[in-house]
Scaffold this motif. Structure first.
Motif, PDB file in Angstrom:
ATOM      1  N   UNK A 144      -2.800  -0.930   9.034  1.00  0.00           N
ATOM      2  CA  UNK A 144      -1.982  -1.504  10.115  1.00  0.00           C
ATOM      3  C   UNK A 144      -0.749  -2.224   9.578  1.00  0.00           C
ATOM      4  N   UNK A 145       0.346  -2.146  10.332  1.00  0.00           N
ATOM      5  CA  UNK A 145       1.597  -2.819   9.996  1.00  0.00           C
ATOM      6  C   UNK A 145       2.020  -2.531   8.551  1.00  0.00           C
ATOM      7  N   UNK A 146       2.263  -1.257   8.240  1.00  0.00           N
ATOM      8  CA  UNK A 146       2.533  -0.869   6.854  1.00  0.00           C
ATOM      9  C   UNK A 146       3.792  -1.514   6.286  1.00  0.00           C
ATOM     10  N   UNK A 147       3.736  -1.822   4.991  1.00  0.00           N
ATOM     11  CA  UNK A 147       4.865  -2.375   4.274  1.00  0.00           C
ATOM     12  C   UNK A 147       5.517  -1.249   3.473  1.00  0.00           C
ATOM     13  N   UNK A 148       6.840  -1.138   3.537  1.00  0.00           N
ATOM     14  CA  UNK A 148       7.538  -0.027   2.900  1.00  0.00           C
ATOM     15  C   UNK A 148       8.165  -0.391   1.553  1.00  0.00           C
ATOM     16  N   UNK A 149       7.776  -1.542   1.010  1.00  0.00           N
ATOM     17  CA  UNK A 149       8.197  -1.912  -0.335  1.00  0.00           C
ATOM     18  C   UNK A 149       7.217  -1.330  -1.346  1.00  0.00           C
ATOM     19  N   UNK A 150       7.749  -0.719  -2.411  1.00  0.00           N
ATOM     20  CA  UNK A 150       6.869  -0.175  -3.450  1.00  0.00           C
ATOM     21  C   UNK A 150       5.921  -1.243  -3.988  1.00  0.00           C
ATOM     22  N   UNK A 151       6.477  -2.392  -4.334  1.00  0.00           N
ATOM     23  CA  UNK A 151       5.685  -3.427  -5.000  1.00  0.00           C
ATOM     24  C   UNK A 151       4.631  -4.007  -4.060  1.00  0.00           C
ATOM     25  N   UNK A 152       5.044  -4.323  -2.850  1.00  0.00           N
ATOM     26  CA  UNK A 152       4.102  -4.936  -1.919  1.00  0.00           C
ATOM     27  C   UNK A 152       3.033  -3.940  -1.483  1.00  0.00           C
ATOM     28  N   UNK A 153       3.430  -2.708  -1.172  1.00  0.00           N
ATOM     29  CA  UNK A 153       2.437  -1.729  -0.732  1.00  0.00           C
ATOM     30  C   UNK A 153       1.469  -1.381  -1.860  1.00  0.00           C
ATOM     31  N   UNK A 154       1.978  -1.322  -3.088  1.00  0.00           N
ATOM     32  CA  UNK A 154       1.084  -1.093  -4.233  1.00  0.00           C
ATOM     33  C   UNK A 154       0.087  -2.233  -4.361  1.00  0.00           C
ATOM     34  N   UNK A 155       0.556  -3.470  -4.200  1.00  0.00           N
ATOM     35  CA  UNK A 155      -0.359  -4.619  -4.239  1.00  0.00           C
ATOM     36  C   UNK A 155      -1.425  -4.508  -3.151  1.00  0.00           C
ATOM     37  N   UNK A 156      -1.026  -4.084  -1.969  1.00  0.00           N
ATOM     38  CA  UNK A 156      -1.980  -3.941  -0.864  1.00  0.00           C
ATOM     39  C   UNK A 156      -3.047  -2.913  -1.208  1.00  0.00           C
ATOM     40  N   UNK A 157      -2.638  -1.771  -1.723  1.00  0.00           N
ATOM     41  CA  UNK A 157      -3.607  -0.743  -2.111  1.00  0.00           C
ATOM     42  C   UNK A 157      -4.476  -1.217  -3.283  1.00  0.00           C
ATOM     43  N   UNK A 158      -3.900  -1.949  -4.219  1.00  0.00           N
ATOM     44  CA  UNK A 158      -4.659  -2.354  -5.404  1.00  0.00           C
ATOM     45  C   UNK A 158      -5.612  -3.513  -5.124  1.00  0.00           C
ATOM     46  N   UNK A 159      -5.270  -4.362  -4.168  1.00  0.00           N
ATOM     47  CA  UNK A 159      -6.140  -5.497  -3.857  1.00  0.00           C
ATOM     48  C   UNK A 159      -7.029  -5.247  -2.652  1.00  0.00           C
ATOM     49  N   UNK A 160      -6.740  -4.180  -1.886  1.00  0.00           N
ATOM     50  CA  UNK A 160      -7.454  -3.892  -0.632  1.00  0.00           C
ATOM     51  C   UNK A 160      -7.267  -5.022   0.375  1.00  0.00           C
ATOM     52  N   UNK A 161      -6.056  -5.527   0.461  1.00  0.00           N
ATOM     53  CA  UNK A 161      -5.748  -6.610   1.387  1.00  0.00           C
ATOM     54  C   UNK A 161      -5.160  -6.057   2.683  1.00  0.00           C
TER      55      UNK A 161
END
Length: 397
Positions: free
Chosen positions: A110-127
């Motif tokens: 939900x509410x996807x972030x289109x920044x490489x760094x932030x979206x990678x953090x989201x996928x890597x932390x499962x936040x």
């Protein structure tokens, strides 16, 4: 050892990536939940264009939105009615035909972030997209299972957030022999031999000592397990991903008690002249995956290995003026394994007639559902405790 010398040489070690980037380890005891199941995670870094990877080649909206870069029916590798793979994925098609591949479409959050760094953090932390976590989901897996640091290995020179836990981190290793040799240098032995130095505790340096001793123990274990190579050799593509996956295959074949491996292939941020760049990268990925699976099969260790491939986001449906695509949202994920319960196309391709308010593909499956499935059904641990929330389980394993 004088405090000044200790600090000076400790700083030197940090600058060489041994501490703390290579690892952060504590002596937590043995892993009480170890199983033989292994997960190999591969990130296609930069945001792979999922629409030109798994192609809806009979969809008029797709062709109208991509006048220049859309793949034509004559080019693609057909796998289902109206669905094909990018022509560079021919080696992956070989695995697909064996029933080893499940393609999960419309994966996002939900509410996807289109920044490489932030979206990678989201996928890597499962936040969640509005949640900022300081440890990764694999790091929390290590914490939860009280595993040794070698239970999760990234084949790289530095450790990603995904493998960093609150109490225990994985290891970043490119060459086990070099890793072992580095930790046998006189500097490290000198520190270990001076563990009773009062300056360690007086200046909170006991942590560094504990890190060193755990690193040395792990490096010896990994080196001893991997120094005898299997006689069944496989030729890998001569590129960075090929080298990473050969190293992982050697680790798996050696019987190393590592359950999670992590590698990545960069270059997928295709804002301009996408066709050649993506074609070359997908060829590298597909050829390497076929070599890796064939290697594991020849050595009878593929049964217990599950391979997950993701990218931090997809691309926009419409091409841009530079014959590329800009940052998008939901994307496809590949799961590769020998005994998948649902192979082929796991679900439908995206509905291009119903995009979100920004013109991006809407997500159908939360990526954390994939993580929860792997944790609960494959690694057989409590996914809720690791992901901090309960998620639905999928049926690919």
């Amino acid at each position: 050892m004088k405090r000044r010398d200790f600090l000076k040489q400790s700083t030197l070690a940090s600058s060489m990536f041994f501490v703390p980037q290579f690892l952060k380890a504590f002596e937590l005891g043995t892993n009480t939940t170890f199983s033989n199941k292994k997960v190999v995670i591969i990130q296609l870094k930069g945001g792979n264009d999922g629409l030109n990877t798994v192609v809806p080649f009979e969809n008029d909206i797709y062709h109208n939105a991509r006048k220049t870069i859309a793949l034509q029916k004559s080019e693609i590798i057909k796998i289902a009615d109206g669905v094909g793979l990018h022509p560079s994925l021919a080696p992956l098609r070989n695995l697909y035909d064996k029933g080893f591949v499940s393609i999960i479409n419309n994966v996002g959050y939900p509410n996807p972030n289109l920044s490489h760094f932030r979206s990678t953090d989201i996928w890597q932390t499962a936040s969640a997209s509005n949640e900022y976590l300081q440890n990764g989901w694999i790091g929390r897996f290590l914490d939860h299972t009280k595993a040794e640091s070698y239970n999760a290995i990234e084949v790289d020179e530095s450790l990603s957030l995904m493998l960093k836990g609150k109490h225990q981190n994985g290891l970043a290793i490119t060459n086990p022999k070099m890793f072992y040799s580095s930790l046998r240098e006189p500097f490290f032995n000198k520190i270990v031999n001076n563990y009773q130095d009062p300056h360690l505790n007086e200046h909170n340096l006991g942590y560094l000592y504990a890190t060193m001793i755990e690193a040395k123990s792990s490096s010896k274990y990994i080196f001893e397990k991997t120094k005898t190579k299997s006689q069944t050799a496989t030729t890998y593509p001569k590129n960075i991903l090929g080298k990473q996956m050969k190293t992982i295959a050697d680790f798996v074949k050696s019987g190393l008690e590592t359950q999670v491996y992590y590698a990545g292939l960069s270059g997928f941020d295709t804002h301009a002249n996408q066709q050649n760049q993506q074609s070359n990268l997908l060829k590298i990925y597909a050829e390497t995956m076929e070599a890796f699976v064939n290697d594991l099969e020849k050595n009878n260790v593929f049964d217990d290995v599950l391979i997950l491939t993701f990218s931090e986001f997809g691309r926009r449906v419409h091409q841009n003026q530079s014959f590329g695509t800009d940052h998008g949202a939901a994307n496809n994920v590949f799961v590769i394994g020998k005994h998948l319960k649902k192979n082929g196309l796991y679900n439908n391709l995206p509905n291009l007639a119903q995009l979100d308010k920004t013109g991006n593909i809407q997500y159908e499956i939360d990526f954390r559902e994939i993580y929860a499935t792997i944790l609960d059904k494959w690694l057989q641990v409590d996914g809720r405790a690791i992901l901090n929330k309960s998620f639905s389980k999928l049926q690919f394993v």
